[in-house]
Design a protein around this motif. Structure first.
Motif, PDB file in Angstrom:
ATOM      1  N   PHE A 253       0.841  -1.199   0.000  1.00 31.66           N
ATOM      2  CA  PHE A 253       0.000   0.000   0.000  1.00 31.66           C
ATOM      3  C   PHE A 253       0.877   1.250   0.000  1.00 31.66           C
ATOM      4  CE2 PHE A 253      -2.737   3.266   1.874  1.00 31.66           C
ATOM      5  CZ  PHE A 253      -3.870   3.124   1.086  1.00 31.66           C
ATOM      6  N   GLY A 254       2.024   1.178   0.685  1.00 28.30           N
ATOM      7  CA  GLY A 254       2.971   2.280   0.634  1.00 28.30           C
ATOM      8  C   GLY A 254       3.476   2.499  -0.789  1.00 28.30           C
ATOM      9  N   GLY A 255       3.654   1.380  -1.541  1.00 26.75           N
ATOM     10  CA  GLY A 255       4.042   1.490  -2.943  1.00 26.75           C
ATOM     11  C   GLY A 255       2.965   2.168  -3.768  1.00 26.75           C
ATOM     12  N   TYR A 256       1.708   1.872  -3.449  1.00 27.85           N
ATOM     13  CA  TYR A 256       0.593   2.533  -4.134  1.00 27.85           C
ATOM     14  C   TYR A 256       0.617   4.036  -3.846  1.00 27.85           C
ATOM     15  CZ  TYR A 256      -4.091   4.477  -4.602  1.00 27.85           C
ATOM     16  OH  TYR A 256      -5.147   5.315  -4.883  1.00 27.85           O
ATOM     17  N   ILE A 257       0.887   4.404  -2.601  1.00 32.70           N
ATOM     18  CA  ILE A 257       0.961   5.828  -2.249  1.00 32.70           C
ATOM     19  C   ILE A 257       2.076   6.507  -3.054  1.00 32.70           C
ATOM     20  CG2 ILE A 257       1.589   7.434  -0.388  1.00 32.70           C
ATOM     21  CD1 ILE A 257       0.092   5.625   1.541  1.00 32.70           C
TER      22      ILE A 257
ATOM     23  N   SER B 156       6.024   9.996   5.189  1.00 38.56           N
ATOM     24  CA  SER B 156       5.085  10.198   6.302  1.00 38.56           C
ATOM     25  C   SER B 156       4.322   8.914   6.620  1.00 38.56           C
ATOM     26  CB  SER B 156       4.096  11.311   5.961  1.00 38.56           C
ATOM     27  OG  SER B 156       4.760  12.537   5.751  1.00 38.56           O
ATOM     28  N   TYR B 157       3.874   8.212   5.574  1.00 36.06           N
ATOM     29  CA  TYR B 157       3.131   6.968   5.760  1.00 36.06           C
ATOM     30  C   TYR B 157       3.984   5.930   6.484  1.00 36.06           C
ATOM     31  CZ  TYR B 157       1.201   2.383   4.517  1.00 36.06           C
ATOM     32  OH  TYR B 157       0.740   1.088   4.566  1.00 36.06           O
TER      33      TYR B 157
ATOM     34  N   ILE C 136       1.566  10.924  14.852  1.00 36.93           N
ATOM     35  CA  ILE C 136       1.532  10.937  13.389  1.00 36.93           C
ATOM     36  C   ILE C 136       1.024  12.275  12.854  1.00 36.93           C
ATOM     37  CG2 ILE C 136      -0.769   9.935  13.116  1.00 36.93           C
ATOM     38  CD1 ILE C 136       0.399   8.314  10.773  1.00 36.93           C
ATOM     39  N   PHE C 137       0.211  13.003  13.640  1.00 31.02           N
ATOM     40  CA  PHE C 137      -0.222  14.330  13.212  1.00 31.02           C
ATOM     41  C   PHE C 137       0.948  15.315  13.189  1.00 31.02           C
ATOM     42  CE2 PHE C 137      -4.912  13.633  13.844  1.00 31.02           C
ATOM     43  CZ  PHE C 137      -5.272  14.080  12.592  1.00 31.02           C
ATOM     44  N   LEU C 138       1.986  15.032  13.977  1.00 28.35           N
ATOM     45  CA  LEU C 138       3.174  15.875  13.938  1.00 28.35           C
ATOM     46  C   LEU C 138       4.081  15.502  12.766  1.00 28.35           C
ATOM     47  CD1 LEU C 138       4.050  16.162  17.732  1.00 28.35           C
ATOM     48  CD2 LEU C 138       3.022  17.886  16.253  1.00 28.35           C
ATOM     49  N   ILE C 139       3.824  14.345  12.152  1.00 23.76           N
ATOM     50  CA  ILE C 139       4.554  13.942  10.956  1.00 23.76           C
ATOM     51  C   ILE C 139       3.867  14.506   9.715  1.00 23.76           C
ATOM     52  CG2 ILE C 139       5.296  11.958   9.569  1.00 23.76           C
ATOM     53  CD1 ILE C 139       5.299  10.351  12.238  1.00 23.76           C
ATOM     54  N   THR C 140       2.544  14.388   9.675  1.00 20.57           N
ATOM     55  CA  THR C 140       1.730  14.942   8.599  1.00 20.57           C
ATOM     56  C   THR C 140       0.328  15.225   9.124  1.00 20.57           C
ATOM     57  OG1 THR C 140       0.782  14.539   6.397  1.00 20.57           O
ATOM     58  CG2 THR C 140       1.094  12.622   7.813  1.00 20.57           C
TER      59      THR C 140
ATOM     60  N   ILE D  98      -3.312   9.955   5.001  1.00 21.15           N
ATOM     61  CA  ILE D  98      -2.052   9.308   5.396  1.00 21.15           C
ATOM     62  C   ILE D  98      -2.094   8.922   6.870  1.00 21.15           C
ATOM     63  CG2 ILE D  98       0.449   9.567   5.558  1.00 21.15           C
ATOM     64  CD1 ILE D  98      -0.633   9.412   2.701  1.00 21.15           C
ATOM     65  N   VAL D  99      -2.614   9.805   7.717  1.00 24.67           N
ATOM     66  CA  VAL D  99      -2.716   9.522   9.149  1.00 24.67           C
ATOM     67  C   VAL D  99      -3.564   8.272   9.387  1.00 24.67           C
ATOM     68  CG1 VAL D  99      -3.620  10.355  11.353  1.00 24.67           C
ATOM     69  CG2 VAL D  99      -2.386  11.921   9.851  1.00 24.67           C
ATOM     70  N   TYR D 100      -4.725   8.207   8.737  1.00 28.38           N
ATOM     71  CA  TYR D 100      -5.661   7.105   8.964  1.00 28.38           C
ATOM     72  C   TYR D 100      -5.131   5.788   8.396  1.00 28.38           C
ATOM     73  CZ  TYR D 100     -10.127   4.636   9.258  1.00 28.38           C
ATOM     74  OH  TYR D 100     -11.111   3.729   9.561  1.00 28.38           O
ATOM     75  N   THR D 101      -4.634   5.820   7.178  1.00 26.34           N
ATOM     76  CA  THR D 101      -4.177   4.575   6.549  1.00 26.34           C
ATOM     77  C   THR D 101      -2.965   3.990   7.270  1.00 26.34           C
ATOM     78  OG1 THR D 101      -2.909   5.872   4.923  1.00 26.34           O
ATOM     79  CG2 THR D 101      -5.099   5.109   4.271  1.00 26.34           C
TER      80      THR D 101
END
Length: 337
Positions: free
Chosen positions: A60-64, A84-85, A239-243, A248-251
């Protein structure tokens, strides 16, 4: 079909549906194939299944990366979605190790056999998907309205990390958990399990009438979901401090949680080997907190450098833990004199 292109939390609806389709497919696979017959999941099978879920998360990271590189996916805050992911996924995964320890205590307290534990965790993910979604949506709205909220998140994470470094926490007493007390007080709870059932009708001991009872399996599931909310208080701000991109946060959160069920049965037996990982995680939380202050006042921190630092700290914590505990007996085994 125009609704598929409507904007929902910064992304088109079709993008959210693809992700939810993956989640639902994996859950059906879990319940209908892997857990058919309530067999016990061994350590070897647990590790293989964990590798499968990690592969799905990387895929899924590859899809992103593909969607970002061709312009299909653009983050709402301009951050690198790939870095970020994966950084969010890794942090959530490591935080899950503490979660595993608490889950094992909860199952032990309610005397839930291993053959029912996996099924309970699979159903528990439904609650996690909903509750994490609500928390992330609230966090996104707060940050969108008041960007200084990130400073509160940063201070909270830095404080949490420092607290983890200097304090030693004992095993939580499940019997004193307020959720356990509330369910015992306001719900009819059976004293024994009834297989994999969450509800059962039986005569009430006082009136003799047939009433609906909940089983200890359901109570354990409720306590686990509440415990996950407590853990989310750390992971979601991190993760909100990353993005601040909600997708991206949810996935990243959900992908890490999906694999937790499989990893649980291996980690439950080996969690004592990762004792020093707690300190590495504390350093990561401090780093993310300080990075939040830096990003707010001076601009975005290099995403790949941030990912590399996170991986380096956690890898050091894992290797040091395994080295320090290399001669420790397995959990529950009495060392030879």
């Amino acid at each position: 079909m125009d609704f598929l292109f409507f904007d929902f939390l910064g992304k088109p609806v079709w993008m959210w549906l693809i992700f939810l389709g993956i989640v639902i497919t994996l859950m059906i696979f879990d319940l209908g194939v892997l857990n058919k017959g309530n067999h016990e999941l061994g350590v070897a099978e647990s590790l293989k299944l964990s590798a499968f879920y990690i592969f799905i998360a990387v895929l899924f990271g590859g899809y992103i990366w593909w969607a970002w590189s061709n312009g299909t996916l653009v983050t709402t805050d301009g951050t690198n979605p790939v870095a970020s992911y994966f950084q969010g996924y890794i942090i959530e995964k490591v935080l899950s190790i503490d979660n595993v320890f608490v889950i094992s205590l909860i199952f032990g307290f309610f005397a839930i056999p291993r053959k029912y534990q996996y099924r309970a965790l699979v159903w528990g993910i439904i609650g996690v998907i909903i509750l994490r979604g609500i928390m992330i949506a609230i966090g996104a709205e707060l940050i969108a309205a008041y960007d200084w909220v990130t400073l509160i998140f940063a201070a909270f994470l830095a404080f949490t990390g420092l607290k983890m470094l200097v304090t030693s926490e004992g095993d939580p007493d499940v019997s004193k958990n307020p959720v356990v007390k509330l369910t015992s007080k306001y719900m009819n709870v059976t004293k024994e399990l009834h297989g994999e059932k969450f509800f059962i009708r039986q005569p009430h001991p006082a009136s003799g009438k047939m009433v609906l009872f909940v089983t200890p399996l359901l109570v354990a599931l409720i306590v686990i979901n509440v415990a996950d909310l407590v853990f989310a208080v750390d992971s979601v701000p991190a993760i909100f401090l990353i993005t601040t991109d909600t997708f991206i946060v949810y996935t990243a959160n959900i992908m890490a949680i999906l694999g937790l069920r499989a990893l649980y049965f291996a980690l439950a037996a080996l969690v004592h080997r990762f004792h020093y990982l707690k300190y590495a995680l504390a350093v990561v939380l401090i780093f993310i907190g300080l990075k939040g202050f830096y990003s707010y006042f001076f601009g975005k921190f290099d995403p790949y450098l941030s990912l590399a630092i996170t991986i380096g700290i956690i890898a050091a914590g894992i290797f040091y833990s395994l080295w320090k505990t290399r001669n420790d007996p397995p959990e529950g085994e009495i060392p030879a004199e």
